[in-house]
Scaffold this active site. Structure first.
Site, short mmCIF file in Angstrom:
data_model
loop_
_atom_site.label_atom_id
_atom_site.label_comp_id
_atom_site.label_asym_id
_atom_site.label_seq_id
_atom_site.Cartn_x
_atom_site.Cartn_y
_atom_site.Cartn_z
N LEU A 16 -34.34 -1.40 21.77
CA LEU A 16 -35.65 -1.93 21.59
C LEU A 16 -36.61 -2.08 22.83
O LEU A 16 -37.77 -1.94 22.89
CB LEU A 16 -35.85 -2.91 20.45
CG LEU A 16 -37.39 -2.95 19.87
CD1 LEU A 16 -37.78 -1.70 19.29
CD2 LEU A 16 -37.30 -3.95 19.02
N LYS A 139 -30.66 -15.81 13.00
CA LYS A 139 -32.17 -15.51 13.43
C LYS A 139 -32.97 -16.64 12.81
O LYS A 139 -33.67 -17.13 13.37
CB LYS A 139 -32.59 -14.15 12.86
CG LYS A 139 -32.02 -13.03 13.63
CD LYS A 139 -32.50 -11.56 13.22
CE LYS A 139 -32.22 -10.46 14.06
NZ LYS A 139 -32.31 -9.17 13.63
N1 LIG Z 1 -34.01 -3.05 11.65
C1 LIG Z 1 -32.95 -2.30 12.23
O1 LIG Z 1 -32.80 -1.26 11.70
C2 LIG Z 1 -32.50 -2.78 13.65
C3 LIG Z 1 -31.53 -1.85 14.10
C4 LIG Z 1 -30.94 -2.28 15.40
C5 LIG Z 1 -31.45 -3.45 16.02
N2 LIG Z 1 -32.21 -4.32 15.33
C6 LIG Z 1 -32.69 -5.62 15.97
O2 LIG Z 1 -33.44 -5.32 16.97
C7 LIG Z 1 -32.75 -6.60 18.15
C8 LIG Z 1 -32.78 -5.80 19.27
O3 LIG Z 1 -31.59 -5.26 19.15
P1 LIG Z 1 -31.03 -3.72 20.15
O4 LIG Z 1 -30.06 -2.92 19.27
O5 LIG Z 1 -32.29 -3.08 20.82
O6 LIG Z 1 -30.30 -4.66 21.24
P2 LIG Z 1 -29.09 -3.98 22.44
O7 LIG Z 1 -29.79 -2.76 23.02
O8 LIG Z 1 -27.69 -3.90 21.75
O9 LIG Z 1 -29.32 -5.11 23.65
C9 LIG Z 1 -30.70 -5.54 23.97
C10 LIG Z 1 -30.19 -6.74 25.24
O10 LIG Z 1 -29.46 -7.70 24.78
C11 LIG Z 1 -29.06 -8.24 26.10
N3 LIG Z 1 -27.84 -8.82 26.27
C12 LIG Z 1 -26.72 -8.16 25.67
N4 LIG Z 1 -25.81 -9.16 25.88
C13 LIG Z 1 -26.12 -10.17 26.50
C14 LIG Z 1 -25.49 -11.23 27.11
N5 LIG Z 1 -24.36 -11.65 26.71
N6 LIG Z 1 -26.28 -12.14 27.31
C15 LIG Z 1 -27.77 -12.01 27.67
N7 LIG Z 1 -28.16 -10.82 27.24
C16 LIG Z 1 -27.39 -10.06 26.68
C17 LIG Z 1 -29.28 -7.12 27.17
O11 LIG Z 1 -30.38 -7.42 28.03
P3 LIG Z 1 -30.49 -7.46 29.57
O12 LIG Z 1 -29.16 -6.90 30.10
O13 LIG Z 1 -31.75 -6.79 29.74
O14 LIG Z 1 -30.46 -8.84 30.11
C18 LIG Z 1 -29.53 -5.96 26.34
O15 LIG Z 1 -30.12 -4.76 26.93
C19 LIG Z 1 -32.11 -7.27 17.64
O16 LIG Z 1 -32.59 -8.38 16.81
C20 LIG Z 1 -31.44 -6.48 16.17
O17 LIG Z 1 -30.84 -7.34 15.20
C21 LIG Z 1 -32.79 -3.86 14.24
#
Ligand SMILES: NC(=O)c1ccc[n+]([C@@H]2O[C@H](COP(=O)([O-])OP(=O)(O)OC[C@H]3O[C@@H](n4cnc5c(N)ncnc54)[C@H](OP(=O)(O)O)[C@@H]3O)[C@@H](O)[C@H]2O)c1
Length: 313
Positions: A16, A139
């Site tokens: 996202l 959250k």
């Molecule tokens: N509604 C739905 O269907 C749905 C589906 C998926 C996700 N979501 C929600 O959307 C949000 C984003 O999820 P996403 O799937 O987009 O995330 P993601 O791609 O898995 O990860 C996003 C970012 O998290 C950071 N990250 C990961 N491990 C880390 C660590 N150890 N320390 C610091 N930063 C770290 C990294 O940022 P950097 O490396 O850039 O710093 C990574 O690019 C979450 O709240 C999730 O629950 C909702």
């Protein structure tokens, strides 16, 4: 005209997050993206960050292990949006945001914080099942810390990411739609809400300078995208010009299979259970004290489920 806020995106390389960076730039915000030192030699992430820079974003170095580095980057902006990971089968780092909250509190200049939410409203999930409730509980911990620190916020409840749910015809474990068969969850008639991830980013950025969304939850409910699994399947069948073979998995069977999976899988399945068997996304009215994005921003032409699904043809 009022100045547009300067925005910091944390987690900008994520699924996202990268869309939030794009939307922030597209809406004319000076955009800063946190470049975590820990990225190291992750070439894909570094290339992505460089591409953001080419598009006009500023990369700012910081680390969750270095409080002062976070305070320093937060001081550069008016708005902080965090999209840190929160999907167990990928990575779940929601509580790390408490360090960001501490930095925002110390910096003292932030006019709006959007924590990493973008899904089911955790405040409505106090009776959620184990082990998936951890997502909602974590959250809520971040929400409480934000509110106790007196940080102005907006919580985005984005419902189902289209890529996960439409891609798999609402079946967990699938992200590409079959042209042969589908398994309905129960009778397949519970309504859920599907949102194109780019639209989630567009609406999220729209809220940040909007006084109507200050200290509120904003639900994203595109009216045409409130559909049951059966209706999603029908749209796909119309697109491919063919009926799928249908079977069904009962609630009891689903729960029994869930118990045999590893922890991360169980978390995801719990979420599918609440969405597809209980209808937790669409079975309530948005009350006072919350807003709905498509009503606030009728000028945004959102992607319908049918439009979204044409990409799989
Ligand atoms: N509604 C739905 O269907 C749905 C589906 C998926 C996700 N979501 C929600 O959307 C949000 C984003 O999820 P996403 O799937 O987009 O995330 P993601 O791609 O898995 O990860 C996003 C970012 O998290 C950071 N990250 C990961 N491990 C880390 C660590 N150890 N320390 C610091 N930063 C770290 C990294 O940022 P950097 O490396 O850039 O710093 C990574 O690019 C979450 O709240 C999730 O629950 C909702």
């Amino acid at each position: 005209m009022a100045m547009k806020s300067k925005v910091l995106i944390v987690g900008g390389t994520g699924y996202l997050g990268k869309r939030l960076v794009k939307a922030s730039l597209a809406q004319g915000h000076e955009t800063f993206v946190l470049h975590r030192e820990e990225i190291g030699v992750d070439i894909e992430k570094v290339q992505m960050l460089l591409s953001f820079k080419q598009q006009g974003a500023h990369l700012v170095i910081g680390s969750f292990n270095d409080h002062q580095s976070l305070v320093k980057v937060v001081k550069l902006v008016d708005v902080v949006i965090c999209a840190i990971s929160g999907v167990h089968i990928r990575s779940h780092q929601i509580l790390l945001q408490l360090k960001l909250v501490d930095a925002i509190k110390e910096a003292g200049n932030v006019k709006r914080f959007l924590p990493s939410e973008f899904g089911t409203d955790p405040a409505r999930m106090e009776n959620a099942m184990e082990p998936g409730r951890v997502t909602f509980d974590d959250k809520m911990v971040v929400r409480r810390a934000t509110e106790e620190a007196g940080i102005p916020f907006t919580y985005i409840s984005a419902n189902c990411f289209a890529g996960y749910f439409l891609g798999g015809l609402c079946q967990p474990g699938f992200i590409l739609p079959s042209r042969e068969q589908v398994r309905l969850l129960g009778d397949g008639n519970q309504k859920a809400i599907y949102v194109d991830e780019d639209d989630i980013a567009t609406y999220s950025i729209k809220t940040i300078d909007d006084p109507r969304t200050l200290n509120k939850t904003v639900y994203i409910r595109p009216p045409q995208n409130i559909l049951s699994q059966r209706e999603v399947v029908q749209i796909w069948e119309k697109l491919i010009g063919k009926e799928l073979l249908k079977s069904s998995i009962s609630e009891q069977e689903f729960l029994a299979i869930m118990k045999e999976q590893d922890y991360a899988e169980q978390v995801g399945l719990t979420h599918y259970y609440h969405v597809c068997y209980e209808g937790c996304l669409a079975n309530f009215e948005i009350g006072d004290g919350a807003e709905e994005a498509t009503k606030l921003y009728p000028e945004v032409k959102y992607t319908t489920v049918e439009e979204y699904m044409t990409r799989y043809l």
